[in-house]
Structures are given as C-alpha cells and as structure tokens.
Motif scaffolding. Structure first.
Motif, mmCIF file in Angstrom:
data_model
loop_
_atom_site.group_PDB
_atom_site.id
_atom_site.type_symbol
_atom_site.label_atom_id
_atom_site.label_comp_id
_atom_site.label_asym_id
_atom_site.label_seq_id
_atom_site.Cartn_x
_atom_site.Cartn_y
_atom_site.Cartn_z
ATOM 1 N N LEU A 1 -4.365 0.955 9.208
ATOM 2 C CA LEU A 1 -3.363 -0.056 9.556
ATOM 3 C C LEU A 1 -2.727 0.223 10.918
ATOM 4 O O LEU A 1 -2.220 -0.696 11.565
ATOM 5 C CB LEU A 1 -2.279 -0.118 8.478
ATOM 6 N N LEU A 2 -2.747 1.485 11.328
ATOM 7 C CA LEU A 2 -2.196 1.855 12.633
ATOM 8 C C LEU A 2 -3.289 1.967 13.692
ATOM 9 O O LEU A 2 -3.068 2.575 14.745
ATOM 10 C CB LEU A 2 -1.454 3.192 12.537
ATOM 11 N N ALA A 3 -4.446 1.381 13.431
ATOM 12 C CA ALA A 3 -5.579 1.474 14.362
ATOM 13 C C ALA A 3 -5.146 1.063 15.764
ATOM 14 O O ALA A 3 -4.488 0.040 15.965
ATOM 15 C CB ALA A 3 -6.718 0.584 13.887
ATOM 16 N N VAL B 1 5.125 -6.924 8.144
ATOM 17 C CA VAL B 1 5.285 -5.480 8.271
ATOM 18 C C VAL B 1 6.034 -4.915 7.069
ATOM 19 O O VAL B 1 5.671 -3.870 6.513
ATOM 20 C CB VAL B 1 6.012 -5.110 9.581
ATOM 21 N N ARG B 2 7.097 -5.599 6.643
ATOM 22 C CA ARG B 2 7.847 -5.140 5.464
ATOM 23 C C ARG B 2 6.945 -5.109 4.226
ATOM 24 O O ARG B 2 6.972 -4.147 3.443
ATOM 25 C CB ARG B 2 9.045 -6.058 5.219
ATOM 26 N N ALA B 3 6.169 -6.166 4.045
ATOM 27 C CA ALA B 3 5.268 -6.220 2.895
ATOM 28 C C ALA B 3 4.253 -5.086 2.956
ATOM 29 O O ALA B 3 3.945 -4.448 1.939
ATOM 30 C CB ALA B 3 4.561 -7.573 2.854
ATOM 31 N N GLU B 4 3.737 -4.831 4.146
ATOM 32 C CA GLU B 4 2.749 -3.760 4.316
ATOM 33 C C GLU B 4 3.352 -2.410 3.959
ATOM 34 O O GLU B 4 2.713 -1.587 3.285
ATOM 35 C CB GLU B 4 2.262 -3.750 5.767
ATOM 36 N N ILE B 5 4.582 -2.161 4.383
ATOM 37 C CA ILE B 5 5.253 -0.895 4.076
ATOM 38 C C ILE B 5 5.388 -0.708 2.570
ATOM 39 O O ILE B 5 5.074 0.356 2.027
ATOM 40 C CB ILE B 5 6.641 -0.835 4.743
ATOM 41 N N TYR C 1 3.191 7.072 9.814
ATOM 42 C CA TYR C 1 3.108 5.645 9.477
ATOM 43 C C TYR C 1 4.488 5.005 9.366
ATOM 44 O O TYR C 1 4.768 3.979 9.990
ATOM 45 C CB TYR C 1 2.331 5.450 8.182
ATOM 46 N N LEU C 2 5.356 5.594 8.533
ATOM 47 C CA LEU C 2 6.650 4.962 8.271
ATOM 48 C C LEU C 2 7.510 4.893 9.528
ATOM 49 O O LEU C 2 8.182 3.874 9.772
ATOM 50 C CB LEU C 2 7.388 5.721 7.162
ATOM 51 N N HIS C 3 7.506 5.935 10.332
ATOM 52 C CA HIS C 3 8.286 5.904 11.575
ATOM 53 C C HIS C 3 7.803 4.774 12.484
ATOM 54 O O HIS C 3 8.619 4.033 13.054
ATOM 55 C CB HIS C 3 8.171 7.248 12.291
ATOM 56 N N GLU C 4 6.495 4.651 12.624
ATOM 57 C CA GLU C 4 5.962 3.617 13.513
ATOM 58 C C GLU C 4 6.302 2.221 12.994
ATOM 59 O O GLU C 4 6.703 1.338 13.763
ATOM 60 C CB GLU C 4 4.443 3.770 13.650
ATOM 61 N N ARG C 5 6.148 2.012 11.710
ATOM 62 C CA ARG C 5 6.396 0.678 11.159
ATOM 63 C C ARG C 5 7.885 0.326 11.170
ATOM 64 O O ARG C 5 8.248 -0.832 11.421
ATOM 65 C CB ARG C 5 5.836 0.589 9.742
#
Length: 251
Positions: A88-90, A17-21, A168-172
């Motif tokens: 990515l949030l599908a 998740v960190r890498a994806e962000i 996106y950022l809030h969810e991740r």
C-alpha cells in the motif's frame, strides 16, 4: 516553446485513507489490541495480575512435526500484514532497506540497550507491585529447532510492529494532515494497547518504547534500525528465558 506541465501531486482521499488504516489494523495489531484488552479483563477478574501468566511462543501441538509446522505457519501468516502495508505504501520509502547496514545495526543495538535495560527494571517493579503478569517467553517442550523458531518469531515481531505501527501508520496519519506529536503519541498508545495482556506495567513500558521509536522515525525516516532493535530485544527475551530459565528456576 514546450507546453508540458508537471502534474500536481495527487491529493490523498482522506476517507479512503481512513478506511485503509482500519482495514490494515483490523487484520493485524488493531485486532491484537482488542484481544489484549479482553485478556486483561479476564486476568483482572480471575485473581488479578499478580497471579496471572502471559505466555508467548507456547507449543502448538504435542507431535514435534506438527508443532514445528504450526509454528512456521503462524510466523508466515503474521507477516502478511507487513507485505500488505509495504504494498500500500509502494513508491514511498520508510527506510526498510540495506542502504546503511553498519549505521542501522549500530543504531539498533543502541536503541535496544536504551529500551531493554530500563525495561528489565520496569518488569521487576511491575511484578512487585502486582500490575504485571508473569511473562513466559519460551515453550516448556524444547526441540532441536526451538531456538531457530524463537529467533524467527523475534524477527517477525520486529517487522510486524515496526513496519505497521511505525512506518505504515506514521505515513498514513501524516497523509491525513496529522502533526508530528499526535502521530507519535497515537502510534505509541496503539503499541501499548496490544501489550495489555501482559499487564499495565508492560503496556506503559511499550508506550514509552513507542514514543522513542516514533520520534526516531520522524527524525530519520528509517524503520530498519527499529526492526533491528526490536528483534534484538525479543531474541534476548525469548532465547535468554530458554537458556536461563532452568538455572533461575523460571521453567
């Protein structure tokens, strides 16, 4: 007797998740933040913010057809990170839908007024104090399609910033176990950072906007009113500058 067991929800791989962000931000507004900091350094070392100009939506070519082509391509490619974030949030809703068009529009208008009216005062104060650059939001050369492009650019900004930096950022960050206020503050600081090319005043104003928008998203789980509010703010700034610039001596 049935032996079916409902599987437990998958635990997110925090390292992944960190890498994806970092990847999503590196392709979009994180990259913009780096360039904004460098732009601020250039302005501070070349006479300061009082004499600096931050130009948005400038012409990209002298030929009309090429300028239009480049403007359209710029908007289209800027939306790619939005589609990436949604992909990515599908399966997870961030409220970017037409479920409540009336309520979302009314909320968006209200949020635009709450942010926009004090924002004008903050910009004027920043210019007077020399901590905000002069912001030019429309090109010098105007064609029949300029207003359409400015509105499209406003919508692109609304989608890019609110989907990526809020939805996106809030969810991740919540997937990483962050609490509500650390998420809101981090998102707001990121929003302020990529506006630093406009000066300290506008960066602070955008941090405040990020706090309000982040709180609203955490409360409602809907990003659509934020997109509407942001788009309205930019339409007024872009088209208003184009319409009133000559009359007020701004252009």
């Amino acid at each position: 007797m049935s032996t079916d067991v409902t599987p437990a929800p998958a635990v997110p791989d925090r390292r992944r998740v960190r890498a994806e962000i970092w990847i999503v931000l590196g392709l979009s507004l994180g990259q913009s933040a780096v360039y904004a900091v460098l732009s601020l350094v250039v302005k501070l070392t070349n006479g300061g913010l009082r004499t600096s100009t931050a130009t948005l939506n400038s012409s990209r070519a002298d030929q009309q057809w090429l300028d239009l082509t480049l403007q359209v391509l710029s908007i289209v490619f800027a939306l790619v990170p939005v589609f990436l974030a949604l992909y990515l949030l599908a399966g997870r809703s961030i409220g970017l839908d037409r479920r409540s068009p009336g309520r979302d529009t009314a909320t968006g208008v209200l949020l635009a007024l709450v942010i926009g009216v004090p924002g004008l005062g903050l910009y004027a104060a920043g210019r007077a104090l020399g901590v905000t650059a002069e912001i030019v939001t429309a090109p010098d050369t105007v064609y029949w399609w300029t207003v359409v492009i400015l509105v499209a650019a406003a919508l692109q900004n609304g989608l890019l910033e609110e989907v990526v930096v809020v939805g996106y950022l809030h969810e991740r960050l919540r997937d990483l176990g962050w609490g509500m206020w650390p998420v809101i503050i981090t998102s707001a600081l990121l929003r302020g950072s990529y506006h630093l090319y406009q000066g300290f005043g506008q960066a602070i104003g955008n941090v405040v906007m990020g706090l309000v928008f982040g709180w609203w998203y955490q409360r409602t789980g809907r990003v659509m009113p934020l997109v509407i509010a942001h788009t309205l703010l930019d339409v007024v700034a872009f088209v208003g500058y184009l319409s009133l610039g000559d009359a007020l001596g701004l252009r």
